[in-house]
Design a protein around this motif. Structure first.
Motif, PDB file in Angstrom:
ATOM      1  N   LYS A 293      -7.758   8.641  -7.406  1.00  0.00           N
ATOM      2  CA  LYS A 293      -8.141   7.227  -8.223  1.00  0.00           C
ATOM      3  C   LYS A 293      -8.162   7.346  -9.594  1.00  0.00           C
ATOM      4  O   LYS A 293      -7.773   6.438 -10.303  1.00  0.00           O
ATOM      5  CB  LYS A 293      -9.801   7.264  -7.722  1.00  0.00           C
ATOM      6  CG  LYS A 293     -10.115   7.028  -6.382  1.00  0.00           C
ATOM      7  CD  LYS A 293     -11.559   6.865  -5.965  1.00  0.00           C
ATOM      8  CE  LYS A 293     -12.049   6.769  -4.723  1.00  0.00           C
ATOM      9  NZ  LYS A 293     -13.073   6.660  -4.463  1.00  0.00           N
ATOM     10  N   ARG A 294      -8.155   8.376 -10.151  1.00  0.00           N
ATOM     11  CA  ARG A 294      -8.239   8.727 -11.569  1.00  0.00           C
ATOM     12  C   ARG A 294      -6.597   8.699 -12.123  1.00  0.00           C
ATOM     13  O   ARG A 294      -6.281   8.256 -13.160  1.00  0.00           O
ATOM     14  CB  ARG A 294      -8.760  10.014 -12.012  1.00  0.00           C
ATOM     15  CG  ARG A 294     -10.144   9.904 -11.972  1.00  0.00           C
ATOM     16  CD  ARG A 294     -10.889  11.313 -12.296  1.00  0.00           C
ATOM     17  NE  ARG A 294     -10.982  11.724 -13.610  1.00  0.00           N
ATOM     18  CZ  ARG A 294     -11.463  12.869 -14.028  1.00  0.00           C
ATOM     19  NH1 ARG A 294     -12.043  13.638 -12.972  1.00  0.00           N
ATOM     20  NH2 ARG A 294     -11.360  13.340 -15.157  1.00  0.00           N
TER      21      ARG A 294
ATOM     22  N   LYS B  75      -2.804  -0.420  -3.331  1.00  0.00           N
ATOM     23  CA  LYS B  75      -3.670   0.350  -3.239  1.00  0.00           C
ATOM     24  C   LYS B  75      -3.199   1.832  -2.520  1.00  0.00           C
ATOM     25  O   LYS B  75      -1.983   1.943  -2.108  1.00  0.00           O
ATOM     26  CB  LYS B  75      -4.294  -0.172  -1.884  1.00  0.00           C
ATOM     27  CG  LYS B  75      -5.335  -1.293  -2.564  1.00  0.00           C
ATOM     28  CD  LYS B  75      -6.245  -1.968  -1.474  1.00  0.00           C
ATOM     29  CE  LYS B  75      -6.853  -3.294  -1.855  1.00  0.00           C
ATOM     30  NZ  LYS B  75      -7.721  -3.859  -0.719  1.00  0.00           N
TER      31      LYS B  75
ATOM     32  N   ARG C 162       0.952  -1.174  -0.032  1.00  0.00           N
ATOM     33  CA  ARG C 162       0.069   0.264  -0.019  1.00  0.00           C
ATOM     34  C   ARG C 162       0.987   1.042  -0.113  1.00  0.00           C
ATOM     35  O   ARG C 162       1.871   1.326   0.760  1.00  0.00           O
ATOM     36  CB  ARG C 162      -0.864  -0.252   1.382  1.00  0.00           C
ATOM     37  CG  ARG C 162      -1.955   1.269   1.368  1.00  0.00           C
ATOM     38  CD  ARG C 162      -3.107   0.882   2.342  1.00  0.00           C
ATOM     39  NE  ARG C 162      -2.379   0.351   3.616  1.00  0.00           N
ATOM     40  CZ  ARG C 162      -2.125   0.862   4.590  1.00  0.00           C
ATOM     41  NH1 ARG C 162      -2.492   2.177   4.883  1.00  0.00           N
ATOM     42  NH2 ARG C 162      -1.547   0.327   5.798  1.00  0.00           N
TER      43      ARG C 162
ATOM     44  N   GLU D 295      -9.604  12.800  -3.236  1.00  0.00           N
ATOM     45  CA  GLU D 295      -9.746  11.393  -3.322  1.00  0.00           C
ATOM     46  C   GLU D 295     -10.058  11.099  -4.878  1.00  0.00           C
ATOM     47  O   GLU D 295      -9.611   9.831  -5.271  1.00  0.00           O
ATOM     48  CB  GLU D 295     -10.836  10.936  -2.345  1.00  0.00           C
ATOM     49  CG  GLU D 295     -10.452  11.260  -0.624  1.00  0.00           C
ATOM     50  CD  GLU D 295     -11.636  10.626   0.118  1.00  0.00           C
ATOM     51  OE1 GLU D 295     -12.687  10.527  -0.432  1.00  0.00           O
ATOM     52  OE2 GLU D 295     -11.117  10.359   1.436  1.00  0.00           O
ATOM     53  N   ASN D 296     -10.959  11.667  -5.354  1.00  0.00           N
ATOM     54  CA  ASN D 296     -11.199  11.191  -6.769  1.00  0.00           C
ATOM     55  C   ASN D 296     -10.103  11.554  -7.867  1.00  0.00           C
ATOM     56  O   ASN D 296      -9.904  10.733  -8.646  1.00  0.00           O
ATOM     57  CB  ASN D 296     -12.649  12.142  -7.302  1.00  0.00           C
ATOM     58  CG  ASN D 296     -12.796  11.625  -8.670  1.00  0.00           C
ATOM     59  OD1 ASN D 296     -12.606  12.401  -9.623  1.00  0.00           O
ATOM     60  ND2 ASN D 296     -13.925  10.605  -8.690  1.00  0.00           N
ATOM     61  N   TYR D 297      -9.336  12.615  -7.545  1.00  0.00           N
ATOM     62  CA  TYR D 297      -8.215  12.571  -8.187  1.00  0.00           C
ATOM     63  C   TYR D 297      -7.315  11.693  -8.295  1.00  0.00           C
ATOM     64  O   TYR D 297      -6.669  11.148  -9.214  1.00  0.00           O
ATOM     65  CB  TYR D 297      -7.255  14.095  -7.740  1.00  0.00           C
ATOM     66  CG  TYR D 297      -6.290  14.363  -8.318  1.00  0.00           C
ATOM     67  CD1 TYR D 297      -5.924  14.755  -9.594  1.00  0.00           C
ATOM     68  CD2 TYR D 297      -5.229  14.248  -7.342  1.00  0.00           C
ATOM     69  CE1 TYR D 297      -4.501  15.070 -10.098  1.00  0.00           C
ATOM     70  CE2 TYR D 297      -3.924  14.763  -7.787  1.00  0.00           C
ATOM     71  CZ  TYR D 297      -3.660  14.864  -9.047  1.00  0.00           C
ATOM     72  OH  TYR D 297      -2.362  15.338  -9.751  1.00  0.00           O
TER      73      TYR D 297
ATOM     74  N   THR E 233      -3.575   5.047   0.380  1.00  0.00           N
ATOM     75  CA  THR E 233      -4.184   5.475   1.607  1.00  0.00           C
ATOM     76  C   THR E 233      -3.846   6.925   1.793  1.00  0.00           C
ATOM     77  O   THR E 233      -2.859   7.149   1.700  1.00  0.00           O
ATOM     78  CB  THR E 233      -4.014   4.770   2.880  1.00  0.00           C
ATOM     79  OG1 THR E 233      -4.388   3.268   2.726  1.00  0.00           O
ATOM     80  CG2 THR E 233      -4.437   5.508   3.952  1.00  0.00           C
TER      81      THR E 233
ATOM     82  N   LYS F 279      -3.990   7.119 -10.374  1.00  0.00           N
ATOM     83  CA  LYS F 279      -2.965   6.147  -9.864  1.00  0.00           C
ATOM     84  C   LYS F 279      -2.616   4.981 -10.622  1.00  0.00           C
ATOM     85  O   LYS F 279      -3.461   5.006 -11.683  1.00  0.00           O
ATOM     86  CB  LYS F 279      -3.817   5.278  -8.387  1.00  0.00           C
ATOM     87  CG  LYS F 279      -4.897   4.458  -8.963  1.00  0.00           C
ATOM     88  CD  LYS F 279      -5.473   3.794  -7.552  1.00  0.00           C
ATOM     89  CE  LYS F 279      -4.622   2.953  -6.787  1.00  0.00           C
ATOM     90  NZ  LYS F 279      -4.185   1.615  -7.735  1.00  0.00           N
TER      91      LYS F 279
END
Length: 280
Positions: free
Chosen positions: A153-154, A161, A123, A149-151, A163, A156
């Motif tokens: 996710k897009r 994972k 992680r 958080e959405n940024y 955090t 990565k």
């Protein structure tokens, strides 16, 4: 690595001494013309080599930071986040068409970031912080948190994972005993000359100088205090810290700090200065 002027000059003088044609240049005077010429040339070479070192360092940092999926890359991407802007389609950078430099700069709300790998898990841990009135702060606005958080996710990379650590500052508790110069500081630590509290100011300055996610070294903290005019000696009786525990929804029980510690949030905040005792 760049050589020093002395190293380069010595190599030049050694070559001169070893050359039969130039061996007549054997004066030991520091003002001998050939020694002065050697120094001037050595100085120029040393400066030139330092430029190469700096260039190498800058290029290496650029390559490390732009290598997609690396830890430095994630930190770079965190600092590049722009609140209120959208990413270019299928890219990891923002669409700034029509935006002013001021709007772009104001949208970069993540001011601090540090990235590490979890010790016992596959992680990536990304610590972030904002800045309010010159002090580090967490993001309390839910819309900002949602966007951040959405940024990630897009952008990565497939695999580990992520955090995101967006916590309030770790609370730092210090129990100090200060041996004071009674001519300079009163019993409460106030300067008799200026009316300020120099020990508290030194601690505040120390916390500002501590790097984000940097190691808090207790020995360095004491060194900082001992430089304060009016402080004859300083003893740290105890140091503790507490940090946000997601399972509790708040701060946990303060834990002792031995030698040094890195804040779980990435930064500390001294809770109170009432545990500083000034003695003669």
């Amino acid at each position: 690595m760049a050589r020093t002027i002395a190293e380069i000059q010595k190599q030049m003088l050694d070559r001169i001494a070893a050359d039969e044609t130039l061996s007549v240049l054997n004066s030991t005077s520091k003002t001998a013309i050939f020694r002065l010429f050697a120094y001037i040339i050595a100085f120029g070479i040393a400066v030139h080599e330092s430029f190469f070192d700096q260039h190498f360092k800058e290029v290496k940092e650029m390559l490390d930071n732009d290598k997609a999926g690396s830890l430095p890359w994630y930190r770079t991407m965190a600092l590049r986040f722009q609140y209120g802007f959208d990413l270019v389609q299928d890219k990891d950078y923002f669409d700034n068409a029509g935006a002013t430099d001021e709007q772009i700069e104001n949208s970069k709300i993540i001011k601090y970031s540090a990235v590490n790998e979890a010790e016992n898990d596959t992680r990536i841990i990304i610590k972030i912080a904002s800045e309010v009135d010159g002090a580090l702060s967490d993001f309390e606005d839910s819309t900002q948190v949602e966007a951040i958080e959405n940024y990630f996710k897009r952008i990565k990379i497939a695999g580990p994972k992520i955090t995101i650590i967006n916590y309030k500052a770790d609370q730092l508790y210090l129990n100090l005993q200060i041996k004071r110069d009674v001519l300079v500081l009163d019993a409460n630590g106030m300067s008799k000359l200026n009316g300020n509290y120099p020990v508290i100011e030194a601690l505040e300055q120390f916390m500002k100088e501590l790097d984000f996610n940097g190691e808090l070294k207790l020995s360095a903290l004491i060194d900082k205090i001992q430089q304060v005019p009016g402080v004859l000696d300083a003893t740290l009786l105890s140091a503790q810290s507490s940090w946000i525990n997601p399972d509790l929804g708040g701060y946990g029980v303060p834990q002792p700090i031995f030698i040094s510690k890195i804040a779980e949030s990435g930064y500390f905040k001294i809770v109170t200065y009432e545990d500083i005792a000034y003695v003669e």
